[in-house]
Write a protein that holds these residues in place. Structure first.
Motif, PDB file in Angstrom:
ATOM      1  N   ARG A  18     -33.657  10.073  -0.493  1.00 56.05           N
ATOM      2  CA  ARG A  18     -32.778   8.938  -0.172  1.00 56.05           C
ATOM      3  C   ARG A  18     -33.432   8.063   0.877  1.00 56.05           C
ATOM      4  N   GLY A  19     -33.297   6.761   0.687  1.00 55.88           N
ATOM      5  CA  GLY A  19     -33.840   5.821   1.652  1.00 55.88           C
ATOM      6  C   GLY A  19     -32.903   4.645   1.846  1.00 55.88           C
ATOM      7  N   VAL A  20     -33.245   3.820   2.825  1.00 58.28           N
ATOM      8  CA  VAL A  20     -32.529   2.577   3.082  1.00 58.28           C
ATOM      9  C   VAL A  20     -33.572   1.509   3.388  1.00 58.28           C
ATOM     10  N   VAL A  21     -33.470   0.372   2.718  1.00 57.94           N
ATOM     11  CA  VAL A  21     -34.330  -0.770   2.999  1.00 57.94           C
ATOM     12  C   VAL A  21     -33.583  -1.651   3.995  1.00 57.94           C
ATOM     13  N   VAL A  22     -34.243  -1.967   5.120  1.00 58.08           N
ATOM     14  CA  VAL A  22     -33.613  -2.743   6.187  1.00 58.08           C
ATOM     15  C   VAL A  22     -34.461  -3.986   6.463  1.00 58.08           C
ATOM     16  N   ALA A  23     -33.791  -5.122   6.584  1.00 58.25           N
ATOM     17  CA  ALA A  23     -34.413  -6.390   6.976  1.00 58.25           C
ATOM     18  C   ALA A  23     -33.298  -7.213   7.611  1.00 58.25           C
ATOM     19  N   PRO A  24     -33.632  -8.294   8.297  1.00 54.42           N
ATOM     20  CA  PRO A  24     -32.569  -9.113   8.886  1.00 54.42           C
ATOM     21  C   PRO A  24     -31.545  -9.534   7.818  1.00 54.42           C
ATOM     22  N   GLY A  25     -30.287  -9.159   8.035  1.00 54.63           N
ATOM     23  CA  GLY A  25     -29.216  -9.497   7.102  1.00 54.63           C
ATOM     24  C   GLY A  25     -29.172  -8.644   5.845  1.00 54.63           C
ATOM     25  N   LEU A  26     -29.962  -7.568   5.793  1.00 55.24           N
ATOM     26  CA  LEU A  26     -30.027  -6.734   4.595  1.00 55.24           C
ATOM     27  C   LEU A  26     -30.077  -5.253   4.959  1.00 55.24           C
ATOM     28  N   GLU A  27     -29.254  -4.477   4.292  1.00 48.94           N
ATOM     29  CA  GLU A  27     -29.285  -3.015   4.401  1.00 48.94           C
ATOM     30  C   GLU A  27     -28.938  -2.504   3.012  1.00 48.94           C
ATOM     31  N   LEU A  28     -29.904  -1.928   2.299  1.00 49.87           N
ATOM     32  CA  LEU A  28     -29.745  -1.582   0.900  1.00 49.87           C
ATOM     33  C   LEU A  28     -30.202  -0.149   0.646  1.00 49.87           C
ATOM     34  N   ALA A  29     -29.286   0.663   0.103  1.00 45.89           N
ATOM     35  CA  ALA A  29     -29.640   2.039  -0.234  1.00 45.89           C
ATOM     36  C   ALA A  29     -30.658   2.044  -1.372  1.00 45.89           C
ATOM     37  N   CYS A  30     -31.544   3.044  -1.361  1.00 47.36           N
ATOM     38  CA  CYS A  30     -32.553   3.152  -2.409  1.00 47.36           C
ATOM     39  C   CYS A  30     -32.947   4.613  -2.593  1.00 47.36           C
ATOM     40  N   LEU A  31     -33.725   4.843  -3.630  1.00 48.14           N
ATOM     41  CA  LEU A  31     -34.310   6.151  -3.877  1.00 48.14           C
ATOM     42  C   LEU A  31     -35.818   5.995  -3.739  1.00 48.14           C
ATOM     43  N   ILE A  32     -36.432   6.823  -2.908  1.00 44.89           N
ATOM     44  CA  ILE A  32     -37.885   6.834  -2.784  1.00 44.89           C
ATOM     45  C   ILE A  32     -38.378   7.687  -3.950  1.00 44.89           C
ATOM     46  N   VAL A  33     -38.951   7.039  -4.963  1.00 48.32           N
ATOM     47  CA  VAL A  33     -39.324   7.699  -6.207  1.00 48.32           C
ATOM     48  C   VAL A  33     -40.623   8.473  -6.046  1.00 48.32           C
ATOM     49  N   ASP A  34     -41.647   7.788  -5.559  1.00 51.06           N
ATOM     50  CA  ASP A  34     -42.917   8.454  -5.297  1.00 51.06           C
ATOM     51  C   ASP A  34     -43.639   7.714  -4.191  1.00 51.06           C
ATOM     52  N   GLN A  35     -44.701   8.359  -3.671  1.00 47.98           N
ATOM     53  CA  GLN A  35     -45.408   7.756  -2.549  1.00 47.98           C
ATOM     54  C   GLN A  35     -46.852   8.240  -2.501  1.00 47.98           C
ATOM     55  N   SER A  36     -47.670   7.443  -1.837  1.00 41.90           N
ATOM     56  CA  SER A  36     -49.039   7.815  -1.527  1.00 41.90           C
ATOM     57  C   SER A  36     -49.211   7.552  -0.038  1.00 41.90           C
ATOM     58  N   SER A  37     -50.387   7.734   0.473  1.00 42.62           N
ATOM     59  CA  SER A  37     -50.574   7.501   1.910  1.00 42.62           C
ATOM     60  C   SER A  37     -50.466   6.024   2.272  1.00 42.62           C
ATOM     61  N   THR A  38     -50.601   5.122   1.293  1.00 44.48           N
ATOM     62  CA  THR A  38     -50.559   3.693   1.602  1.00 44.48           C
ATOM     63  C   THR A  38     -49.338   2.967   1.077  1.00 44.48           C
ATOM     64  N   GLY A  39     -48.590   3.571   0.141  1.00 41.98           N
ATOM     65  CA  GLY A  39     -47.468   2.849  -0.438  1.00 41.98           C
ATOM     66  C   GLY A  39     -46.372   3.748  -0.963  1.00 41.98           C
ATOM     67  N   VAL A  40     -45.268   3.092  -1.342  1.00 42.02           N
ATOM     68  CA  VAL A  40     -44.077   3.798  -1.807  1.00 42.02           C
ATOM     69  C   VAL A  40     -43.468   3.006  -2.959  1.00 42.02           C
ATOM     70  N   ARG A  41     -42.984   3.728  -3.994  1.00 44.12           N
ATOM     71  CA  ARG A  41     -42.238   3.077  -5.075  1.00 44.12           C
ATOM     72  C   ARG A  41     -40.768   3.398  -4.877  1.00 44.12           C
ATOM     73  N   LEU A  42     -39.944   2.346  -4.904  1.00 44.56           N
ATOM     74  CA  LEU A  42     -38.510   2.466  -4.639  1.00 44.56           C
ATOM     75  C   LEU A  42     -37.697   2.106  -5.867  1.00 44.56           C
ATOM     76  N   ARG A  43     -36.548   2.753  -6.026  1.00 42.65           N
ATOM     77  CA  ARG A  43     -35.546   2.350  -7.009  1.00 42.65           C
ATOM     78  C   ARG A  43     -34.332   1.916  -6.201  1.00 42.65           C
ATOM     79  N   LEU A  44     -33.996   0.633  -6.301  1.00 44.68           N
ATOM     80  CA  LEU A  44     -32.926   0.044  -5.500  1.00 44.68           C
ATOM     81  C   LEU A  44     -31.564   0.244  -6.161  1.00 44.68           C
TER      82      LEU A  44
END
Length: 109
Positions: A18-44
């Motif tokens: 489980r994850g949350v994407v945060v930015a000014p004016g935004l808070e969105l639940a997501c699923l961290i599907v997979d990851q590497s040392s440099t990046g992450v794929r999300l399902r929003l």
């Protein structure tokens, strides 16, 4: 396992967290599907436009990483880590205060 059309130089590891994407004016639940040392794929949870820079909160690990959105396809997005993950336990830098608040609302500790 990499797909033939995958351009990553590093192997992805399944995450299913489980994850949350945060930015000014935004808070969105997501699923961290997979990851590497440099990046992450999300399902929003919803198909919303994301700003170029976000903070990704890993609820189970209670960490946040600043990231750049590099691709978007429907409800999936790929982000590139812009630095190391920071713990959201205890005192946090002011730039991560919104991420800590989002973690608490998501039920993290």
């Amino acid at each position: 396992m990499s797909r033939p059309d995958d351009r990553r130089l590093e192997t992805r590891s399944p995450a299913n967290a489980r994850g949350v994407v945060v930015a000014p004016g935004l808070e969105l639940a997501c699923l961290i599907v997979d990851q590497s040392s440099t990046g992450v794929r999300l399902r929003l949870d919803r198909n919303l436009a994301l700003p170029n820079r976000v903070v990704l909160v890993d609820v189970a690990q209670a960490t946040a990483v600043e990231a750049e959105v590099v691709w978007r396809k429907g409800q999936e997005a790929g982000v590139k880590r812009a630095g190391p993950a920071s713990s959201l336990r205890g005192l946090v830098p002011s730039r991560l205060a919104a991420a800590r608040d989002a973690l608490m609302r998501a039920g993290g500790r």
